[in-house]
Design a protein around this motif. Structure first.
Motif, PDB file in Angstrom:
ATOM      1  N   GLY A 155      41.473 -12.192 -25.129  1.00  0.00           N
ATOM      2  CA  GLY A 155      41.934 -10.726 -26.270  1.00  0.00           C
ATOM      3  C   GLY A 155      43.258 -10.626 -25.390  1.00  0.00           C
ATOM      4  O   GLY A 155      43.173  -9.815 -24.273  1.00  0.00           O
ATOM      5  N   GLU A 156      45.145 -11.144 -25.828  1.00  0.00           N
ATOM      6  CA  GLU A 156      45.585 -10.541 -25.343  1.00  0.00           C
ATOM      7  C   GLU A 156      45.971  -8.776 -25.821  1.00  0.00           C
ATOM      8  O   GLU A 156      45.432  -8.070 -26.663  1.00  0.00           O
ATOM      9  N   VAL A 157      46.936  -8.243 -24.962  1.00  0.00           N
ATOM     10  CA  VAL A 157      46.140  -7.243 -24.463  1.00  0.00           C
ATOM     11  C   VAL A 157      48.197  -6.726 -24.903  1.00  0.00           C
ATOM     12  O   VAL A 157      49.076  -6.779 -23.988  1.00  0.00           O
ATOM     13  N   ARG A 158      48.251  -6.055 -26.616  1.00  0.00           N
ATOM     14  CA  ARG A 158      49.676  -5.812 -26.981  1.00  0.00           C
ATOM     15  C   ARG A 158      49.873  -3.802 -27.364  1.00  0.00           C
ATOM     16  O   ARG A 158      50.896  -4.079 -27.263  1.00  0.00           O
ATOM     17  N   ARG A 159      48.547  -3.764 -27.427  1.00  0.00           N
ATOM     18  CA  ARG A 159      48.636  -2.094 -27.237  1.00  0.00           C
ATOM     19  C   ARG A 159      47.223  -1.377 -26.320  1.00  0.00           C
ATOM     20  O   ARG A 159      46.236  -1.690 -25.822  1.00  0.00           O
ATOM     21  N   VAL A 203      41.405   5.557 -29.263  1.00  0.00           N
ATOM     22  CA  VAL A 203      42.143   7.170 -29.107  1.00  0.00           C
ATOM     23  C   VAL A 203      42.399   7.706 -30.455  1.00  0.00           C
ATOM     24  O   VAL A 203      42.832   7.246 -30.715  1.00  0.00           O
ATOM     25  N   GLU A 204      41.384   9.154 -30.477  1.00  0.00           N
ATOM     26  CA  GLU A 204      41.728   9.209 -31.284  1.00  0.00           C
ATOM     27  C   GLU A 204      42.344   8.891 -32.812  1.00  0.00           C
ATOM     28  O   GLU A 204      42.099   9.505 -33.913  1.00  0.00           O
ATOM     29  N   GLY A 205      41.090   7.936 -32.537  1.00  0.00           N
ATOM     30  CA  GLY A 205      40.395   7.108 -33.838  1.00  0.00           C
ATOM     31  C   GLY A 205      41.545   6.198 -34.113  1.00  0.00           C
ATOM     32  O   GLY A 205      41.253   5.107 -35.540  1.00  0.00           O
ATOM     33  N   LYS A 206      41.761   5.874 -33.032  1.00  0.00           N
ATOM     34  CA  LYS A 206      43.430   4.337 -33.374  1.00  0.00           C
ATOM     35  C   LYS A 206      42.622   3.570 -32.929  1.00  0.00           C
ATOM     36  O   LYS A 206      41.753   3.309 -31.266  1.00  0.00           O
ATOM     37  N   ALA A 207      42.990   1.818 -32.690  1.00  0.00           N
ATOM     38  CA  ALA A 207      42.158   1.611 -31.891  1.00  0.00           C
ATOM     39  C   ALA A 207      43.459   0.138 -30.516  1.00  0.00           C
ATOM     40  O   ALA A 207      44.800   0.209 -31.768  1.00  0.00           O
ATOM     41  N   PHE A 208      42.846   0.444 -29.307  1.00  0.00           N
ATOM     42  CA  PHE A 208      43.604   0.058 -28.737  1.00  0.00           C
ATOM     43  C   PHE A 208      43.188  -1.373 -27.893  1.00  0.00           C
ATOM     44  O   PHE A 208      41.728  -0.800 -27.841  1.00  0.00           O
ATOM     45  N   ASP A 209      44.232  -1.969 -26.994  1.00  0.00           N
ATOM     46  CA  ASP A 209      42.989  -3.086 -26.943  1.00  0.00           C
ATOM     47  C   ASP A 209      42.802  -2.932 -25.787  1.00  0.00           C
ATOM     48  O   ASP A 209      41.578  -3.158 -25.124  1.00  0.00           O
ATOM     49  N   ILE A 210      43.582  -1.957 -24.738  1.00  0.00           N
ATOM     50  CA  ILE A 210      42.636  -1.708 -23.497  1.00  0.00           C
ATOM     51  C   ILE A 210      43.296   0.622 -23.782  1.00  0.00           C
ATOM     52  O   ILE A 210      44.022   0.398 -24.580  1.00  0.00           O
ATOM     53  N   VAL A 211      42.425   1.281 -22.980  1.00  0.00           N
ATOM     54  CA  VAL A 211      42.394   2.470 -22.883  1.00  0.00           C
ATOM     55  C   VAL A 211      42.816   2.907 -21.104  1.00  0.00           C
ATOM     56  O   VAL A 211      41.456   2.629 -20.061  1.00  0.00           O
ATOM     57  N   LEU A 255      34.995  -0.469 -17.625  1.00  0.00           N
ATOM     58  CA  LEU A 255      33.928  -1.015 -18.890  1.00  0.00           C
ATOM     59  C   LEU A 255      34.289  -1.507 -20.015  1.00  0.00           C
ATOM     60  O   LEU A 255      35.487   0.062 -20.697  1.00  0.00           O
ATOM     61  N   GLY A 256      33.918  -2.774 -20.736  1.00  0.00           N
ATOM     62  CA  GLY A 256      35.026  -2.989 -21.957  1.00  0.00           C
ATOM     63  C   GLY A 256      36.164  -2.586 -22.050  1.00  0.00           C
ATOM     64  O   GLY A 256      36.581  -3.170 -21.242  1.00  0.00           O
ATOM     65  N   ARG A 257      37.162  -2.105 -22.572  1.00  0.00           N
ATOM     66  CA  ARG A 257      38.431  -1.847 -22.962  1.00  0.00           C
ATOM     67  C   ARG A 257      39.032  -0.562 -22.522  1.00  0.00           C
ATOM     68  O   ARG A 257      39.649  -0.947 -21.806  1.00  0.00           O
ATOM     69  N   LEU A 258      38.072  -0.189 -21.179  1.00  0.00           N
ATOM     70  CA  LEU A 258      38.769   1.709 -20.409  1.00  0.00           C
ATOM     71  C   LEU A 258      38.772   1.060 -19.308  1.00  0.00           C
ATOM     72  O   LEU A 258      37.516   0.535 -17.919  1.00  0.00           O
ATOM     73  N   VAL A 259      39.731   1.755 -18.545  1.00  0.00           N
ATOM     74  CA  VAL A 259      39.946   0.731 -16.754  1.00  0.00           C
ATOM     75  C   VAL A 259      40.352   2.327 -16.033  1.00  0.00           C
ATOM     76  O   VAL A 259      41.224   3.129 -17.163  1.00  0.00           O
ATOM     77  N   LEU A 260      40.355   2.498 -15.126  1.00  0.00           N
ATOM     78  CA  LEU A 260      40.827   3.627 -14.673  1.00  0.00           C
ATOM     79  C   LEU A 260      41.946   2.947 -13.307  1.00  0.00           C
ATOM     80  O   LEU A 260      41.384   1.910 -12.481  1.00  0.00           O
ATOM     81  N   LEU A 261      42.258   4.443 -13.013  1.00  0.00           N
ATOM     82  CA  LEU A 261      43.270   4.370 -11.637  1.00  0.00           C
ATOM     83  C   LEU A 261      43.536   5.475 -11.112  1.00  0.00           C
ATOM     84  O   LEU A 261      43.607   6.680 -11.821  1.00  0.00           O
ATOM     85  N   GLY A 262      44.586   5.410 -10.073  1.00  0.00           N
ATOM     86  CA  GLY A 262      44.719   6.976  -9.601  1.00  0.00           C
ATOM     87  C   GLY A 262      43.241   7.771  -8.866  1.00  0.00           C
ATOM     88  O   GLY A 262      42.297   7.169  -8.625  1.00  0.00           O
ATOM     89  N   ASP A 263      43.697   8.341  -9.479  1.00  0.00           N
ATOM     90  CA  ASP A 263      42.614   9.674  -8.590  1.00  0.00           C
ATOM     91  C   ASP A 263      41.334   9.544  -9.043  1.00  0.00           C
ATOM     92  O   ASP A 263      39.875  10.436  -8.786  1.00  0.00           O
TER      93      ASP A 263
END
Length: 383
Positions: free
Chosen positions: A2-6, A142-150, A275-283
Motif C-alpha cells: 500500500g503506497e501512502v498517497r493520502r 475520517v469524516e467519511g473520507k478514505a485515507f491511506d494512513i491516519v 494498528l491498521g492504518r492508524l499510527v500515533l506520535l508525540g504525546d
C-alpha cells in the motif's frame, strides 16, 4: 504494502504540523484536522534541542525557526541557596559544532506560526474546529473520507489511542508546573538558567529577541485537584512555593503578574504505536516529563521518521517507524525521570552531589556536554 498517497493528521500541535509538512514534502496529499477553531498553543516557551533542529533543517525551515527564537549561549545549573553556578553546558556555536545544530528557545505560538506557514505553502489542507474521535480511523476513515494512513498527533489526551487498544487514562506524576512570561532586557546574555532545590526547580530562558523571559517552575505536589489539565493560579502561590530561594530567583518571581498551573501527567508505555492504518506520535504515545525539555523535540523526531518510513515502504513503513522510535523515545522518557530525581535532590545528599557537580565542572569542563551526546547528537534525518 500500500503506497501512502493520502494522509490525515489529527492534531495541529508541533508534532502534527511537523508530520503534515514532512509527509507533504514526500509528495503525499495531507489533510490536517484540528479541534480548536484557530491555530495556537496554550502555554509559553519551549526548547527545541539540536536533535530537533536537524529535522527543521532537513525540512528547509531551520532559518525561519532560528529567526523566530533565541539561541542560548549556555545552559547554567545553579543552586537554590545562593544562585551559585554548579555546572555549565555551552550552547550557541559550541552546540552547532559539537552536535551539528544549535538549541533554539521559542514561544510555542511562534513555532506553530512558522510550521503553519510551511504546511500551507506545501499544499496541506487545514480543517479547523474538527473534533475527531475514535471510530473508523484504524480503517483509514475520517469524516467519511478514505485515507491511506491516519496520524494521531492529538496529545496526551488522545482519543485515538483507545482505537489501537490502549485506552488507559493519563496518570498524575506527583508534579505541578507553573508557567509564566516576564519582560527582560534584551541586552542581557541569553543564558538558560536551571536552578535546583529540594523537590523543586526553576527554569528561565529568553524568548522573542530576548525581550521576554520564559519561567517554568516545577514542584512536587501530592495530588492534582484541578478540574482540568491546567488552571490560572495566584502568582503569590508560586512565590510562596519558592520562598527562601536566592535573591535573583525571588526577584524574578516577584515580577510575575499572571501564571498558569499545570498538572504533569503521563501514561503507561504502549506496547504498540499503530494498528491498521492508524499510527500515533508525540504525546499521544510517549508523553515526556519536562526535565530534559524534549517533549516537542521527540514529537518532531517522530514526525520525520514516520514520513521517511512510509515514504519509502508505504504501509509497511508503520512497523519500521515504530521499530526505529520506541526504544529511543523510551530511553528519553526514562532519562527525563532520572534527571528529575537529580534536579530535586534534598537532605544530606544534595550538598554532596552539588559539590561533585561543581568539582567535575571545574576539572572536566566537557563532562556536561558528553552527558548529552546521545541525546543532542542523534540525527534521525541521517537514516
Amino acid at each position: 504494502m500500500g503506497e501512502v498517497r493520502r494522509a490525515a493528521v489529527i492534531g495541529a500541535g508541533i508534532g502534527g504540523l511537523t508530520a503534515a509538512l514532512a509527509l507533504a514534502r514526500r509528495g503525499c496529499e495531507v489533510v490536517l484536522f484540528e479541534r480548536a477553531p484557530e491555530l495556537g498553543e496554550v502555554g509559553a516557551g519551549l526548547q527545541l534541542g539540536p536533535n530537533g533542529m536537524k529535522v527543521m533543517a532537513a525540512l528547509g525551515i531551520a532559518d525561519a525557526v532560528r529567526a523566530a527564537g533565541v539561541v542560548p549561549e549556555m545552559v547554567e545549573l545553579r543552586d537554590h541557596d545562593a544562585g551559585r553556578p554548579l555546572m555549565r553546558l555551552p550552547m550557541g556555536a559550541a552546540a552547532d559544532a559539537r552536535w551539528g545544530a544549535p538549541m533554539v528557545n521559542l514561544h510555542r505560538a511562534d513555532l506553530v506560526e512558522v510550521l503553519a506557514a510551511a504546511v500551507k505553502e506545501a499544499g496541506v489542507e487545514l480543517r479547523l474546529g474538527r473534533e475527531i474521535t475514535a471510530g473508523g480511523t484504524v480503517q483509514g476513515e475520517v469524516e467519511g473520507k478514505a485515507f491511506d494512513i491516519v496520524v494521531g498527533a492529538d496529545g496526551i489526551r488522545s482519543t485515538l489511542r483507545a482505537e489501537i487498544g490502549q485506552g488507559s487514562l493519563p496518570r498524575y506524576t506527583g508534579h505541578v508546573a507553573w508557567r509564566a512570561l516576564v519582560t527582560r532586557d534584551p541586552a542581557e546574555p541569553a543564558v538558560t538558567a536551571l536552578t535546583l532545590g529540594p523537590d523543586r526547580h526553576l527554569v528561565t530562558y529568553a524568548l522573542r529577541g530576548g525581550t521576554l523571559a520564559n519561567v517554568v517552575a516545577v514542584a512536587r505536589r501530592a495530588d492534582w485537584r484541578g478540574e482540568g489539565w491546567f488552571e490560572e493560579d495566584d502568582p503569590d502561590t508560586l512565590r510562596a512555593t519558592f520562598a527562601g530561594w536566592n535573591d535573583a530567583a525571588e526577584a524574578l518571581l516577584a515580577r510575575v503578574e499572571q501564571t498558569w498551573l499545570w498538572g504533569l501527567f503521563d501514561h503507561a508505555p504502549l506496547p504498540r504505536w499503530h494498528l491498521g492504518r492508524l499510527v500515533l506520535l508525540g504525546d499521544a504515545c510517549h508523553p515526556m516529563l519536562p526535565f530534559l525539555a524534549q517533549g516537542a523535540t521527540q514529537a518532531v523526531e517522530d514526525a520525520w521518521v514516520l514520513a521517511d518510513a512510509v515514504g519509502a515502504e508505504g504501509l509497511n513503513g508503520l512497523e519500521t517507524y515504530a521499530a526505529r522510535r520506541i526504544d529511543r523515545a523510551t530511553r528519553v522518557q526514562r532519562a527525563a525521570v532520572a534527571q528529575g530525581r537529580l534536579d530535586h535532590l534534598g537532605g544530606l545528599v544534595r550538598p554532596v552531589v552539588q559539590l561533585g557537580m561543581r568539582t567535575v565542572g571545574a576539572v572536566t569542563p566537557g563532562f556536561a556536554a558528553r552527558r548529552f551526546d546521545w541525546l543532542y547528537g542523534h540525527d534521525v534525518t541521517a537514516g
